[in-house]
Scaffold this motif. Sequence first.
Motif, short mmCIF file in Angstrom:
data_model
loop_
_atom_site.label_atom_id
_atom_site.label_comp_id
_atom_site.label_asym_id
_atom_site.label_seq_id
_atom_site.Cartn_x
_atom_site.Cartn_y
_atom_site.Cartn_z
N LYS A 64 3.33 16.46 3.74
CA LYS A 64 4.21 16.53 4.50
C LYS A 64 3.89 16.02 5.81
CE LYS A 64 6.90 19.92 3.71
NZ LYS A 64 7.39 21.26 3.55
N GLY A 65 4.95 15.09 6.29
CA GLY A 65 4.64 14.57 7.62
C GLY A 65 3.84 13.26 7.60
N ARG A 66 3.07 13.10 6.63
CA ARG A 66 2.31 11.75 6.49
C ARG A 66 3.03 10.81 5.35
NH1 ARG A 66 -2.72 11.63 4.59
NH2 ARG A 66 -2.49 13.62 3.20
N ALA A 67 3.96 11.53 4.63
CA ALA A 67 4.38 10.50 3.39
C ALA A 67 6.06 10.39 3.42
CB ALA A 67 3.98 11.17 2.01
N THR A 68 6.34 9.30 3.04
CA THR A 68 7.75 9.12 2.99
C THR A 68 8.21 8.39 1.39
OG1 THR A 68 7.94 8.49 5.34
CG2 THR A 68 9.73 7.97 3.92
N ILE A 69 8.96 9.23 0.86
CA ILE A 69 9.30 8.44 -0.32
C ILE A 69 10.72 7.61 -0.23
CG2 ILE A 69 10.46 10.68 -1.16
CD1 ILE A 69 9.67 9.90 -4.06
N SER A 70 11.12 6.59 -0.86
CA SER A 70 12.18 5.94 -0.76
C SER A 70 12.44 5.09 -2.21
CB SER A 70 12.04 4.98 0.40
OG SER A 70 10.95 4.06 0.40
N ARG A 71 13.70 4.79 -2.28
CA ARG A 71 14.00 3.93 -3.32
C ARG A 71 14.82 2.85 -3.07
NH1 ARG A 71 16.19 8.05 -7.32
NH2 ARG A 71 16.88 6.22 -8.56
N ASP A 72 14.79 1.91 -3.97
CA ASP A 72 15.78 0.64 -3.83
C ASP A 72 16.53 0.66 -5.35
OD1 ASP A 72 16.74 -1.91 -3.81
OD2 ASP A 72 15.47 -2.75 -2.71
N ASN A 73 17.42 0.91 -5.30
CA ASN A 73 18.32 1.16 -6.72
C ASN A 73 18.40 -0.36 -7.12
OD1 ASN A 73 18.17 3.79 -7.12
ND2 ASN A 73 20.32 4.07 -6.05
N ASP A 74 18.70 -1.27 -6.26
CA ASP A 74 18.87 -2.72 -6.60
C ASP A 74 17.53 -3.26 -7.41
OD1 ASP A 74 20.95 -3.38 -3.84
OD2 ASP A 74 21.60 -2.87 -5.82
N LYS A 75 16.51 -2.96 -6.88
CA LYS A 75 15.37 -3.52 -7.44
C LYS A 75 14.55 -2.46 -8.55
CE LYS A 75 14.13 -6.34 -3.34
NZ LYS A 75 13.31 -6.33 -2.39
N SER A 76 15.19 -1.41 -8.62
CA SER A 76 14.67 -0.52 -9.66
C SER A 76 13.28 0.03 -9.42
CB SER A 76 14.74 -0.83 -11.10
OG SER A 76 15.83 -1.04 -11.48
N VAL A 77 12.96 0.36 -8.04
CA VAL A 77 11.70 0.68 -7.33
C VAL A 77 11.75 1.99 -6.85
CG1 VAL A 77 9.82 -0.05 -6.09
CG2 VAL A 77 10.96 -1.71 -7.48
N VAL A 78 11.00 2.58 -6.77
CA VAL A 78 10.60 3.67 -5.68
C VAL A 78 9.15 3.65 -5.12
CG1 VAL A 78 9.59 5.10 -7.80
CG2 VAL A 78 10.55 6.28 -5.74
N TYR A 79 9.14 3.95 -3.93
CA TYR A 79 8.17 3.75 -3.07
C TYR A 79 7.45 4.90 -2.39
CZ TYR A 79 10.22 -0.90 -2.87
OH TYR A 79 10.92 -2.03 -3.02
N LEU A 80 6.17 4.99 -2.08
CA LEU A 80 5.47 6.02 -1.38
C LEU A 80 4.82 5.33 -0.27
CD1 LEU A 80 5.13 9.10 -1.11
CD2 LEU A 80 2.75 8.72 -2.52
N GLN A 81 5.03 5.79 0.92
CA GLN A 81 4.74 5.36 1.88
C GLN A 81 3.91 6.53 2.58
OE1 GLN A 81 4.74 2.30 4.19
NE2 GLN A 81 3.09 2.96 5.52
N MET A 82 2.37 6.30 2.82
CA MET A 82 1.56 7.27 3.39
C MET A 82 0.73 6.64 4.55
SD MET A 82 0.11 9.43 0.10
CE MET A 82 -1.16 10.62 1.25
N ASN A 83 0.72 7.46 5.37
CA ASN A 83 -0.09 7.38 6.96
C ASN A 83 -1.14 8.30 7.07
OD1 ASN A 83 1.96 5.07 7.42
ND2 ASN A 83 3.34 6.93 8.06
N ASN A 84 -1.83 7.85 7.93
CA ASN A 84 -2.88 8.78 8.32
C ASN A 84 -3.88 9.23 7.13
OD1 ASN A 84 -4.75 10.20 9.85
ND2 ASN A 84 -3.41 12.19 9.96
N LEU A 85 -4.31 8.17 6.31
CA LEU A 85 -4.97 8.39 5.09
C LEU A 85 -6.44 9.37 5.45
CD1 LEU A 85 -4.36 5.09 3.21
CD2 LEU A 85 -3.25 7.41 2.78
N LYS A 86 -6.31 10.05 4.36
CA LYS A 86 -7.74 10.89 4.48
C LYS A 86 -8.73 10.73 3.34
CE LYS A 86 -5.00 14.30 6.75
NZ LYS A 86 -4.58 15.77 6.81
#
Length: 124
Positions: A64-86
């Motif tokens: 929480k606070g480092r990750a962002t989940i999103s989706r593109d229904n047109d492309k049938s893709v779900v993404y996970l963006q993560m920052n400040n990796l450990k």
Amino acid sequence: VQLVESGGGLFQTGGSLRLSCVVSGDIFSTLAMGWFRQAPGKEREFLAALPTAGRSTFYADSVKGRATISRDNDKSVVYLQMNNLKPEDTAVYYCNVKTPGSSWYSVDSYSSSWGQGTQVTVSS
């Protein structure tokens, strides 16, 4: 439904990544999706999820606070963006489809069929 994750690799501590999960079939827009990870010797862990539409998202405390989940229904893709990796983010990362009416945060609330995952390694 087939799930193909990508975007993994070797990352440095403090870096960022964006993982992608392509979902086969024409029903992606009707599927609630989640991201998970499994480190060696550990159980699979819920990370993030989002419903078919709308702004609701759900995150594990570990990201929480480092990750962002999103989706593109047109492309049938779900993404996970993560920052400040450990280094403790090192794991195989998976996406999966949520079953209706169950807890967003439980691994058991998602399909029992998993993709091959994508390896993420964070160097210290």
